[in-house]
Design a protein around this motif. Structure first.
Motif, PDB file in Angstrom:
ATOM      1  N   ARG A 128      -2.414   2.323  -5.040  1.00  0.00           N
ATOM      2  CA  ARG A 128      -0.972   2.069  -5.082  1.00  0.00           C
ATOM      3  C   ARG A 128      -1.067   2.605  -3.392  1.00  0.00           C
ATOM      4  O   ARG A 128       0.391   2.271  -2.941  1.00  0.00           O
ATOM      5  CB  ARG A 128      -0.628   3.602  -5.510  1.00  0.00           C
ATOM      6  CG  ARG A 128      -0.310   2.984  -7.355  1.00  0.00           C
ATOM      7  CD  ARG A 128       0.076   4.674  -7.821  1.00  0.00           C
ATOM      8  NE  ARG A 128       1.304   4.247  -7.469  1.00  0.00           N
ATOM      9  CZ  ARG A 128       2.806   4.786  -8.567  1.00  0.00           C
ATOM     10  NH1 ARG A 128       2.714   5.572  -9.220  1.00  0.00           N
ATOM     11  NH2 ARG A 128       4.147   4.722  -8.008  1.00  0.00           N
ATOM     12  N   PHE A 129      -1.752   3.527  -2.813  1.00  0.00           N
ATOM     13  CA  PHE A 129      -1.642   3.810  -0.904  1.00  0.00           C
ATOM     14  C   PHE A 129      -1.727   2.352  -0.114  1.00  0.00           C
ATOM     15  O   PHE A 129      -1.038   2.106   0.158  1.00  0.00           O
ATOM     16  CB  PHE A 129      -2.646   4.802  -0.447  1.00  0.00           C
ATOM     17  CG  PHE A 129      -2.863   6.000  -1.089  1.00  0.00           C
ATOM     18  CD1 PHE A 129      -1.225   6.836  -0.313  1.00  0.00           C
ATOM     19  CD2 PHE A 129      -2.520   6.958  -2.087  1.00  0.00           C
ATOM     20  CE1 PHE A 129      -0.966   8.396  -0.563  1.00  0.00           C
ATOM     21  CE2 PHE A 129      -2.272   8.280  -2.433  1.00  0.00           C
ATOM     22  CZ  PHE A 129      -1.884   8.795  -1.521  1.00  0.00           C
ATOM     23  N   VAL A 130      -2.998   1.136  -0.801  1.00  0.00           N
ATOM     24  CA  VAL A 130      -3.014  -0.314  -0.513  1.00  0.00           C
ATOM     25  C   VAL A 130      -1.885  -0.709  -0.457  1.00  0.00           C
ATOM     26  O   VAL A 130      -1.262  -0.687   0.562  1.00  0.00           O
ATOM     27  CB  VAL A 130      -4.419  -0.160  -1.266  1.00  0.00           C
ATOM     28  CG1 VAL A 130      -4.376  -1.777  -0.416  1.00  0.00           C
ATOM     29  CG2 VAL A 130      -5.855   0.790  -1.025  1.00  0.00           C
ATOM     30  N   ASN A 131      -1.497  -0.603  -1.683  1.00  0.00           N
ATOM     31  CA  ASN A 131      -0.864  -1.870  -1.732  1.00  0.00           C
ATOM     32  C   ASN A 131       1.156  -1.323  -1.331  1.00  0.00           C
ATOM     33  O   ASN A 131       1.516  -1.857  -0.286  1.00  0.00           O
ATOM     34  CB  ASN A 131       0.324  -1.596  -3.152  1.00  0.00           C
ATOM     35  CG  ASN A 131      -1.289  -2.287  -4.312  1.00  0.00           C
ATOM     36  OD1 ASN A 131      -1.652  -3.066  -3.758  1.00  0.00           O
ATOM     37  ND2 ASN A 131      -0.827  -1.847  -5.793  1.00  0.00           N
ATOM     38  N   GLU A 132       1.180  -0.193  -0.692  1.00  0.00           N
ATOM     39  CA  GLU A 132       2.448   0.430  -0.333  1.00  0.00           C
ATOM     40  C   GLU A 132       1.693  -0.136   1.497  1.00  0.00           C
ATOM     41  O   GLU A 132       3.089  -0.101   2.101  1.00  0.00           O
ATOM     42  CB  GLU A 132       2.378   1.964  -0.251  1.00  0.00           C
ATOM     43  CG  GLU A 132       3.920   2.297   0.338  1.00  0.00           C
ATOM     44  CD  GLU A 132       4.557   1.600  -0.706  1.00  0.00           C
ATOM     45  OE1 GLU A 132       6.033   1.370   0.352  1.00  0.00           O
ATOM     46  OE2 GLU A 132       5.169   1.522  -2.150  1.00  0.00           O
ATOM     47  N   ILE A 133       1.113   0.306   1.798  1.00  0.00           N
ATOM     48  CA  ILE A 133       0.301  -0.109   2.948  1.00  0.00           C
ATOM     49  C   ILE A 133       0.739  -1.724   3.256  1.00  0.00           C
ATOM     50  O   ILE A 133       1.100  -1.768   4.754  1.00  0.00           O
ATOM     51  CB  ILE A 133      -0.591   0.506   3.691  1.00  0.00           C
ATOM     52  CG1 ILE A 133      -0.875   1.807   3.770  1.00  0.00           C
ATOM     53  CG2 ILE A 133      -1.281  -0.267   4.760  1.00  0.00           C
ATOM     54  CD1 ILE A 133      -2.367   3.080   3.973  1.00  0.00           C
ATOM     55  N   ASP A 134       0.044  -2.075   2.324  1.00  0.00           N
ATOM     56  CA  ASP A 134      -0.249  -3.927   2.101  1.00  0.00           C
ATOM     57  C   ASP A 134       1.724  -4.053   2.856  1.00  0.00           C
ATOM     58  O   ASP A 134       2.102  -5.217   3.702  1.00  0.00           O
ATOM     59  CB  ASP A 134      -0.763  -4.065   1.231  1.00  0.00           C
ATOM     60  CG  ASP A 134      -1.925  -4.547   2.250  1.00  0.00           C
ATOM     61  OD1 ASP A 134      -2.712  -4.934   3.392  1.00  0.00           O
ATOM     62  OD2 ASP A 134      -3.251  -4.650   1.436  1.00  0.00           O
TER      63      ASP A 134
END
Length: 384
Positions: free
Chosen positions: A334-340
């Protein structure tokens, strides 16, 4: 000289200005003095050098009072927090406020209070020491202390300063308390509401991490997130290296970042330059293992940085106001998706988000200051 009719408060803490390597605790006390220094006479007893330094500050008088901003500060060398000096300074004030309970200065203060040699009210600021993940660090030592303190009634005649109901519950799980709690949230840094003009290109993102480099702050967790992102990332790390072995582990993980993620360790930032430094970045990534307040969070928001946090801080409403997101510390994807997703914003969309961040933090600051519980702490009793 102390001003007549103001209550006199002695704050005992491990580090204070001009030190900065201890991060949040120093900032907590400075903010307190900045906001309330015209209402109370603050006297601070602290160490004469910064964390890890072998020499005293060059511009202070040791074993004497120094005017530092709105407070009088008395510096002592390491191991200088003696019973004699604590008892002497405590006798000159209306109330003693001690930061933490496991350090030598805190233990000596609590012992003096227990045997009746400090007559004034004593408050212990928990400073986040009892959060589950923080208490787990050096667990055996902390558990030994709390067990002994409970058996000997060390906490019987003191009051607690906690930042939230959650922290009250955390303290109560470890020590025998007597309902003597006052909730006083940490006060924010004073920040001017000035325009922030950042540039951002679609597909690119400047991500920043700033804190003490130690396991609790979870830099490795941030690196694990960035290993999976697909956008072009400039990752900048700021902060003092508190645990060299942990920093070596972090460096090994940094070497494994993919080609689309470049990284830089930019060293320490002087406390008063933090917000200005963070204004150069777009997003603050901080999957910390636990904060009782998180001054770097407030500072990053004040710099207009969209903020991604773990769920181990009091900052739980970022999403509601468009200032960031809060995820479980282990929910890496979820961190990854938000950053992307954030990286794909164009400049106009990004500027709109930045305005949301600033609006949130300015309103949050006003609410915290207007309703501060510190007046309930420092206003106890009657000035003789």
């Amino acid at each position: 000289m102390m001003t007549k009719n103001k209550r006199n408060v002695l704050i005992i803490t491990g580090r204070y200005l001009p030190g900065y390597k201890d991060g949040g605790p120093v900032r907590s006390i400075k903010n307190l003095v900045d906001y309330l220094g015209d209402q109370y006479n603050f006297k601070i007893l602290t160490c004469d050098r910064d964390h890890g330094d072998t020499e005293a500050y060059s511009n202070v008088k040791v074993h004497d009072w120094n005017q530092v901003g709105g407070a009088q500060v008395y510096y002592v060398p390491p191991k200088g927090f003696t019973f004699r000096i604590i008892k002497k300074l405590a006798s000159q004030v209306d109330l003693v406020y001690v930061c933490g309970c496991f350090s030598d200065y805190a233990i000596n203060t609590l012992l003096l209070k227990r045997i009746g040699l400090i007559k004034k009210p004593v408050f212990v600021a928990a400073m986040g020491l009892f959060s589950p993940m923080e208490f787990r660090l050096k667990y055996k030592k902390k558990k030994l202390f709390t067990t002994l303190f409970n058996l000997t009634g060390i906490f019987k005649n003191i009051h607690w300063s906690a930042t939230s109901e959650m922290e009250v519950n955390e303290i109560s799980q470890q020590v025998r308390t007597y309902g003597n709690f006052i909730i006083a949230e940490d006060l924010p840094r004073r920040v001017e509401d000035t325009p922030i003009n950042k540039r951002k290109e679609e597909g690119d993102l400047k991500v920043v991490w700033i804190s003490r480099i130690a396991p609790k702050k979870n830099l490795i967790g941030a690196i694990q997130v960035l290993k999976r992102v697909r956008s072009n990332i400039e990752f900048t790390i700021y902060g003092p290296i508190h645990e060299p072995n942990y920093w070596e582990e972090c460096q090994a993980e940094l070497q494994l970042l993919p080609p689309n993620v470049s990284w830089t360790y930019a060293g320490n930032v002087e406390s008063e330059q933090v917000v200005e430094t963070l204004r150069e970045h777009h997003l603050f990534l901080f999957p910390t293992l636990g904060e009782n307040y998180g001054h770097v969070i407030q500072e990053a928001l004040s710099a207009g940085c969209y903020t991604l946090l773990s769920d181990q801080t009091p900052w739980q409403d970022l999403n509601k106001y468009g200032a960031g997101k809060v995820f479980r510390v282990d929910d890496i994807q979820r961190f990854v998706n938000e950053i992307d997703g954030y990286a794909q914003l164009n400049h106009e969309e990004f500027s709109s988000k930045t305005k949301d961040v600033i609006a949130y933090v300015m309103n949050n600051n006003k609410l915290k200051v207007s309703g501060t519980g510190y007046h309930h702490i420092f206003g106890r009793g009657v000035v003789q």
